[in-house]
Every structure is written in structure tokens, then in C-alpha cells.
Motif scaffolding. Structure first.
Motif, PDB file in Angstrom:
ATOM      1  N   ALA A   1       7.073 -16.198 -44.602  1.00  0.00           N
ATOM      2  CA  ALA A   1       6.048 -15.417 -45.286  1.00  0.00           C
ATOM      3  C   ALA A   1       6.375 -13.944 -45.123  1.00  0.00           C
ATOM      4  O   ALA A   1       6.996 -13.544 -44.138  1.00  0.00           O
ATOM      5  CB  ALA A   1       4.664 -15.714 -44.705  1.00  0.00           C
TER       6      ALA A   1
ATOM      7  N   VAL B   1       4.926 -20.823 -39.481  1.00  0.00           N
ATOM      8  CA  VAL B   1       5.229 -19.774 -40.456  1.00  0.00           C
ATOM      9  C   VAL B   1       5.941 -18.637 -39.743  1.00  0.00           C
ATOM     10  O   VAL B   1       5.448 -18.113 -38.734  1.00  0.00           O
ATOM     11  CB  VAL B   1       3.942 -19.265 -41.144  1.00  0.00           C
TER      12      VAL B   1
ATOM     13  N   TRP C   1      -4.083 -17.684 -43.942  1.00  0.00           N
ATOM     14  CA  TRP C   1      -3.350 -18.905 -43.559  1.00  0.00           C
ATOM     15  C   TRP C   1      -3.839 -19.410 -42.207  1.00  0.00           C
ATOM     16  O   TRP C   1      -4.090 -20.606 -42.033  1.00  0.00           O
ATOM     17  CB  TRP C   1      -1.838 -18.638 -43.504  1.00  0.00           C
TER      18      TRP C   1
ATOM     19  N   THR D   1       1.417 -26.302 -43.817  1.00  0.00           N
ATOM     20  CA  THR D   1       2.569 -25.594 -43.275  1.00  0.00           C
ATOM     21  C   THR D   1       2.190 -25.148 -41.876  1.00  0.00           C
ATOM     22  O   THR D   1       1.398 -24.238 -41.690  1.00  0.00           O
ATOM     23  CB  THR D   1       2.943 -24.395 -44.159  1.00  0.00           C
TER      24      THR D   1
ATOM     25  N   TYR E   1       3.109 -19.412 -48.000  1.00  0.00           N
ATOM     26  CA  TYR E   1       2.270 -20.511 -47.584  1.00  0.00           C
ATOM     27  C   TYR E   1       0.866 -20.101 -47.162  1.00  0.00           C
ATOM     28  O   TYR E   1       0.248 -20.782 -46.368  1.00  0.00           O
ATOM     29  CB  TYR E   1       2.935 -21.226 -46.403  1.00  0.00           C
TER      30      TYR E   1
END
Length: 197
Positions: free
Chosen positions: A176, A30, A186, A27, A21
Motif C-alpha cells: 500500500a 500490508v 484498512w 488482506t 487493499y
């Protein structure tokens, strides 16, 4: 948008396939998986430091270990990323004890301090979603507060608690690999522009 599906080498089948992601700010939670716990905690610490150096306000805790000491003998504690306060999370139950030596009091204190910081932060870093969180304790209140305030959360999870983590995060979370650059990107996307550096 997902950047794809990959199998992470050196780990159990529960990790494969993983949707990554790094380019999806939608998202919100994570969990890093695919490396040993100490390496992941060091990664979480480095990412928090990078974000803070770029001007981001980071709330959360990471687990620190002391070389040569078992966790149950004070070899691990939680460290607050904003205040640097330490929280003892293991209790010494003696050499013959087979009971869980996690100390819920240390987690509760750390969690309350993180919850107090979440409203004013840009991103939340929580050491892990583990046994206590799966049992609706530990840092779960911080996960919940971050979700309610729509703050991005970076954490870790082990295979034993992956199903509980999935049930908690639903469509708002994912896994991840321990890729620092991808996770840094991210974080910037999840909370732009304050985290752009």
C-alpha cells in the motif's frame, strides 16, 4: 475487494502496479512502500497511536532514528509500541568495518516481546520486512505468530526485499502507498469492531 491499481510517483518500477487493499480486511499483512524509511516509520507510529487512542490493543515495534547520528552509531533503535521499551539494533564495528552492523540480539529481544503480546492484541505493527527477515531472522517470528493467530499486520518493505516479502505473505499480503487515511481505514476493517473509532 481491491480499490484499484495505481502507480506511485517518485519510486522504482517494482512498485507499479500496486494493488491497494484499504477496503479488504482479508488482506492480513500490508507493507507500506513508496516513501523514505523515516517517513514510513513515522507513519506507522502515527497509525498505531490513532488505533490505540480508539481503544485498539496494538502490539509491535517501530524504528526510531536520532537526528544527526548514523544508524550504526546508535542513531536508530526499535521502540515497543505497548511498553515503550527501546532495543538497540546496530552495533558499532568501528570506522573501517564493511560488515553488516545490524545487531541480531536487539531484534531477537524485541521480537520475543512482540510475540508475547500478539495473542492479546487487535493489530500488529512491525517496523519492516527487511534483510534479517528475508534471511529468516529479525522479526520473522512475530510475522509468523501474527499470521497463525490471524492478526492484521502493518509493516514496511524496501525494493531490495520486495520479492522475499511477496514469497512470505503469498495471497494474504500486499503493498500500500503511504496514505494514512487509507491505512487507518484498512486497520479498522481488518479488526472491526474493536478498532472502530
Amino acid at each position: 475487494m481491491s480499490i484499484g491499481t495505481q502507480r506511485l510517483a517518485g519510486n522504482a518500477d517494482w512498485l507499479a502496479p500496486l494493488t491497494l487493499y484499504a477496503d479488504s480486511p482479508s488482506t492480513r499483512i500490508v507493507a507500506v512502500a513508496g516513501a523514505d524509511g523515516i517517513a514510513i516509520q513515522e507513519l506507522l507510529t502515527r497509525l498505531a497511536q490513532r488505533w490505540m487512542a480508539g481503544g485498539a490493543r496494538v502490539a509491535g515495534v517501530v524504528e526510531e532514528t536520532s537526528p544527526g547520528l548514523p544508524k550504526s552509531c546508535g542513531g536508530a533503535r526499535l521502540r515497543n509500541l505497548r511498553t515503550t521499551a527501546a532495543y538497540e539494533i546496530y552495533q558499532d564495528l568501528g570506522p573501517r568495518s564493511t560488515a553488516c552492523c545490524l545487531d541480531a540480539r536487539g531484534f531477537a529481544e524485541a521480537c520475543q516481546h512482540v510475540v508475547d503480546d500478539i495473542a492479546e492484541c487487535d493489530v500488529v505493527v512491525l517496523s519492516k520486512f527487511g534483510k534479517l527477515e528475508a534471511d529468516r531472522g529479525g522479526l520473522l517470528a512475530a510475522f509468523t505468530a501474527a499470521a497463525l493467530l490471524e492478526k492484521p499486520v502493518l509493516t514496511a518493505v524496501s525494493p531490495a526485499f520486495a520479492d522475499s516479502y511477496r514469497a512470505f505473505v503469498g495471497p494474504f499480503g500486499g503493498f500500500a502507498p503511504p496514505d494514512e487515511d487509507m491505512l487507518h481505514a484498512w486497520g479498522r476493517l481488518a479488526r472491526a469492531p474493536s478498532m472502530a473509532d
